[in-house]
Design a protein around this motif. Structure first.
Motif, mmCIF file in Angstrom:
data_model
loop_
_atom_site.group_PDB
_atom_site.id
_atom_site.type_symbol
_atom_site.label_atom_id
_atom_site.label_comp_id
_atom_site.label_asym_id
_atom_site.label_seq_id
_atom_site.Cartn_x
_atom_site.Cartn_y
_atom_site.Cartn_z
ATOM 1 N N LYS A 1 -6.562 -4.595 14.095
ATOM 2 C CA LYS A 1 -5.213 -3.765 14.424
ATOM 3 C C LYS A 1 -4.809 -4.380 15.881
ATOM 4 N N GLY B 1 -1.249 8.171 0.920
ATOM 5 C CA GLY B 1 -1.074 8.174 2.405
ATOM 6 C C GLY B 1 0.180 7.822 3.186
ATOM 7 N N ILE B 2 -0.023 7.067 4.177
ATOM 8 C CA ILE B 2 1.279 6.846 4.914
ATOM 9 C C ILE B 2 2.393 5.952 4.228
ATOM 10 N N GLY C 1 0.882 -1.348 0.055
ATOM 11 C CA GLY C 1 -0.205 0.053 -0.152
ATOM 12 C C GLY C 1 0.989 1.338 0.032
ATOM 13 N N GLY D 1 -4.072 -1.168 4.587
ATOM 14 C CA GLY D 1 -5.063 -1.177 5.125
ATOM 15 C C GLY D 1 -6.206 -0.541 4.771
ATOM 16 N N ILE D 2 -7.715 -0.863 5.196
ATOM 17 C CA ILE D 2 -8.798 -0.076 4.777
ATOM 18 C C ILE D 2 -9.913 -0.129 6.176
ATOM 19 N N SER E 1 -4.325 -8.866 0.579
ATOM 20 C CA SER E 1 -5.127 -9.916 1.193
ATOM 21 C C SER E 1 -5.260 -11.161 0.746
ATOM 22 N N THR F 1 -4.586 11.739 5.920
ATOM 23 C CA THR F 1 -4.409 11.049 4.584
ATOM 24 C C THR F 1 -5.898 10.976 4.159
ATOM 25 N N ASP F 2 -5.936 9.955 2.991
ATOM 26 C CA ASP F 2 -7.529 9.857 2.386
ATOM 27 C C ASP F 2 -8.337 9.019 3.456
ATOM 28 N N SER G 1 0.929 3.441 -2.512
ATOM 29 C CA SER G 1 0.542 4.471 -3.594
ATOM 30 C C SER G 1 -0.038 5.548 -2.948
ATOM 31 N N TYR H 1 0.199 -1.657 -4.659
ATOM 32 C CA TYR H 1 -0.978 -0.782 -4.973
ATOM 33 C C TYR H 1 -2.069 -1.888 -5.307
ATOM 34 N N PRO I 1 -0.111 4.497 14.699
ATOM 35 C CA PRO I 1 -0.201 5.640 14.444
ATOM 36 C C PRO I 1 -1.593 6.222 15.186
ATOM 37 N N MET J 1 1.861 -2.125 10.692
ATOM 38 C CA MET J 1 0.988 -0.951 10.674
ATOM 39 C C MET J 1 -0.171 -1.295 11.523
ATOM 40 N N SER J 2 -0.090 -0.953 12.673
ATOM 41 C CA SER J 2 -1.354 -0.927 13.538
ATOM 42 C C SER J 2 -2.086 0.095 13.766
ATOM 43 N N SER J 3 -2.576 0.230 14.844
ATOM 44 C CA SER J 3 -3.416 1.676 15.174
ATOM 45 C C SER J 3 -3.742 1.969 16.644
ATOM 46 N N PHE K 1 -3.890 9.950 14.661
ATOM 47 C CA PHE K 1 -4.820 10.471 13.579
ATOM 48 C C PHE K 1 -4.000 11.194 12.556
HETATM 49 P P1 NAP Z 1 -4.855 5.300 2.510
HETATM 50 O O1 NAP Z 1 -4.552 6.639 2.519
HETATM 51 O O2 NAP Z 1 -6.403 4.899 2.302
HETATM 52 O O3 NAP Z 1 -4.089 4.575 1.747
HETATM 53 C C1 NAP Z 1 -4.112 3.198 1.761
HETATM 54 C C2 NAP Z 1 -2.949 2.351 0.916
HETATM 55 O O4 NAP Z 1 -3.289 0.933 1.008
HETATM 56 C C3 NAP Z 1 -3.214 2.665 -0.454
HETATM 57 O O5 NAP Z 1 -1.868 2.610 -1.309
HETATM 58 C C4 NAP Z 1 -3.897 1.366 -1.175
HETATM 59 O O6 NAP Z 1 -4.119 1.208 -2.705
HETATM 60 C C5 NAP Z 1 -3.281 0.308 -0.308
HETATM 61 N N1 NAP Z 1 -4.469 -0.640 -0.234
HETATM 62 C C6 NAP Z 1 -5.751 -0.856 0.145
HETATM 63 N N2 NAP Z 1 -6.136 -2.199 0.060
HETATM 64 C C7 NAP Z 1 -5.077 -2.822 -0.168
HETATM 65 C C8 NAP Z 1 -4.697 -4.333 -0.496
HETATM 66 N N3 NAP Z 1 -5.830 -5.212 -0.207
HETATM 67 N N4 NAP Z 1 -3.398 -4.918 -1.033
HETATM 68 C C9 NAP Z 1 -2.569 -3.555 -1.095
HETATM 69 N N5 NAP Z 1 -2.548 -2.362 -0.987
HETATM 70 C C10 NAP Z 1 -3.913 -2.017 -0.578
HETATM 71 O O7 NAP Z 1 -4.676 4.694 4.096
HETATM 72 P P2 NAP Z 1 -3.470 5.309 5.209
HETATM 73 O O8 NAP Z 1 -4.332 6.368 5.945
HETATM 74 O O9 NAP Z 1 -2.018 5.765 4.608
HETATM 75 O O10 NAP Z 1 -3.165 4.183 5.968
HETATM 76 C C11 NAP Z 1 -1.972 3.158 5.859
HETATM 77 C C12 NAP Z 1 -2.212 2.208 7.136
HETATM 78 O O11 NAP Z 1 -1.864 3.119 8.446
HETATM 79 C C13 NAP Z 1 -3.343 1.215 7.131
HETATM 80 O O12 NAP Z 1 -2.874 0.090 7.703
HETATM 81 C C14 NAP Z 1 -4.053 2.143 8.291
HETATM 82 O O13 NAP Z 1 -4.876 1.090 8.901
HETATM 83 C C15 NAP Z 1 -2.894 2.729 9.280
HETATM 84 N N6 NAP Z 1 -3.474 3.586 10.037
HETATM 85 C C16 NAP Z 1 -3.669 5.035 9.614
HETATM 86 C C17 NAP Z 1 -4.034 6.118 10.514
HETATM 87 C C18 NAP Z 1 -4.581 7.375 9.811
HETATM 88 O O14 NAP Z 1 -4.851 8.339 10.529
HETATM 89 N N7 NAP Z 1 -4.423 7.558 8.423
HETATM 90 C C19 NAP Z 1 -4.151 5.891 11.601
HETATM 91 C C20 NAP Z 1 -3.702 4.490 12.158
HETATM 92 C C21 NAP Z 1 -3.566 3.645 11.399
HETATM 93 P P3 NAP Z 1 -4.614 1.750 -3.701
HETATM 94 O O15 NAP Z 1 -3.973 3.371 -3.834
HETATM 95 O O16 NAP Z 1 -4.337 0.995 -5.007
HETATM 96 O O17 NAP Z 1 -6.002 1.774 -3.291
#
Ligand code: NAP
Length: 248
Positions: free
Chosen positions: A160, A17-18, A13, A93-94, A66, A191-192, A15, A37, A186, A141-143, A188
């Motif tokens: 997580k 955000g994080i 993942g 993650g989603i 997955s 990101t998207d 492409s 991605y 992480p 990457m948890s949360s 908050f």
């Molecule tokens: P994001 O902006 O939604 O980006 C998600 C990334 O994961 C994208 O590159 C997406 O690819 C990829 N992805 C989704 N499903 C996938 C799959 N089945 N196989 C491979 N890649 C996949 O998310 P983010 O906020 O950066 O979060 C990244 C990680 O940090 C996640 O595990 C999330 O749970 C964790 N996290 C985030 C936050 C936060 O506040 N943002 C807080 C705590 C933890 P595509 O672009 O192709 O869709």
């Protein structure tokens, strides 16, 4: 400063955000980068184009984390392309947020498959090559939601929280092979994923963050560099929170 020169990092993942911030930071630290991605091909290509003068090799792979079969094929291809993987970052993650009374089986399964099973899929296939090299760092990457829970995110919190048990177990299983496994929690981060939250939820989160701002992807990426580098050579089985003291 190039703390990861000559290394190769595989990031799921990458492409947006994080994950994108991690790709950029690792390239800046001298690591070759393989990232995945699912749908954002144009964004993945734009990142590669943007980083073409960094002097490291960067490749993007369409691969669904997955899927056990796709993870197996990915690791095989990355080893073929790069010869090694020093660090695996299970970042993909989603969310499928909703209250439990409304949560469908599909929403539960999608989150568990993408957030938790993916960690098993990638770790399972990367361990053998890492064991051969007798060196490796795995970062999951948890949360903070996995620690404290959150109404409307029972599926996400469970996935997580599962990562913590997995991380500690792998650290114990393969520590003797000089492979470390840690989690990052992480808070908050802008990101998207967090853009999708409604304003009221965002305000509530912000009120609870002692540093009084959202985090940046780059700040999570900095923690990843630390856990990938020799600066953390005696740290394994741990969780590093990057959350501005939220909920601590
Ligand atoms: P994001 O902006 O939604 O980006 C998600 C990334 O994961 C994208 O590159 C997406 O690819 C990829 N992805 C989704 N499903 C996938 C799959 N089945 N196989 C491979 N890649 C996949 O998310 P983010 O906020 O950066 O979060 C990244 C990680 O940090 C996640 O595990 C999330 O749970 C964790 N996290 C985030 C936050 C936060 O506040 N943002 C807080 C705590 C933890 P595509 O672009 O192709 O869709």
């Amino acid at each position: 400063m190039s703390r990861l020169s000559g290394q190769t990092t595989l990031i799921t993942g990458g492409s947006r955000g994080i994950g994108e911030a991690i790709v950029r930071k690792f390239a800046a630290e001298g690591s070759n980068v393989a990232f995945t991605y699912v749908s954002s091909e144009a964004k993945a290509n734009a990142i590669i184009e943007d980083l073409k003068d960094t002097g490291v090799t960067i490749k993007a792979y369409r691969s669904d984390a997955s899927s056990y079969e796709q993870a197996e094929a990915l690791v095989k291809q990355v080893i073929e392309d790069f010869g090694q993987v020093d660090t695996l970052i299970n970042n993909a993650g989603i969310t499928r947020d909703t209250l439990m009374l409304r949560m469908s089986e599909d929403q539960w399964d999608a989150v568990m498959q993408t957030n938790l099973k993916s960690v098993f899929n990638l770790t399972k296939h990367i361990l053998r090559p890492m064991m051969k090299k007798r060196k490796g760092s795995i970062i999951n990457m948890s949360s903070v939601v996995g620690v404290f829970g959150n109404a409307g995110q029972a599926n996400y919190a469970a996935s997580k929280a599962g990562i913590f048990g997995f991380t500690k177990s792998i650290a114990k299983e393969v520590g003797s092979r000089n492979i470390r496994c840690n989690a990052i929690a992480p808070g908050f981060i802008e990101t998207d994923m967090t853009d999708e939250l409604d304003e009221k939820t965002k305000e509530q989160f912000l009120a609870g963050i002692p540093l009084k701002r959202l985090g940046k992807g780059e700040e999570v990426a900095n923690a990843c560099v630390f856990l990938a580098s020799d600066e953390s050579s005696y740290i394994s089985g741990q969780t590093l929170s990057v959350c501005g003291a939220l909920n601590c």
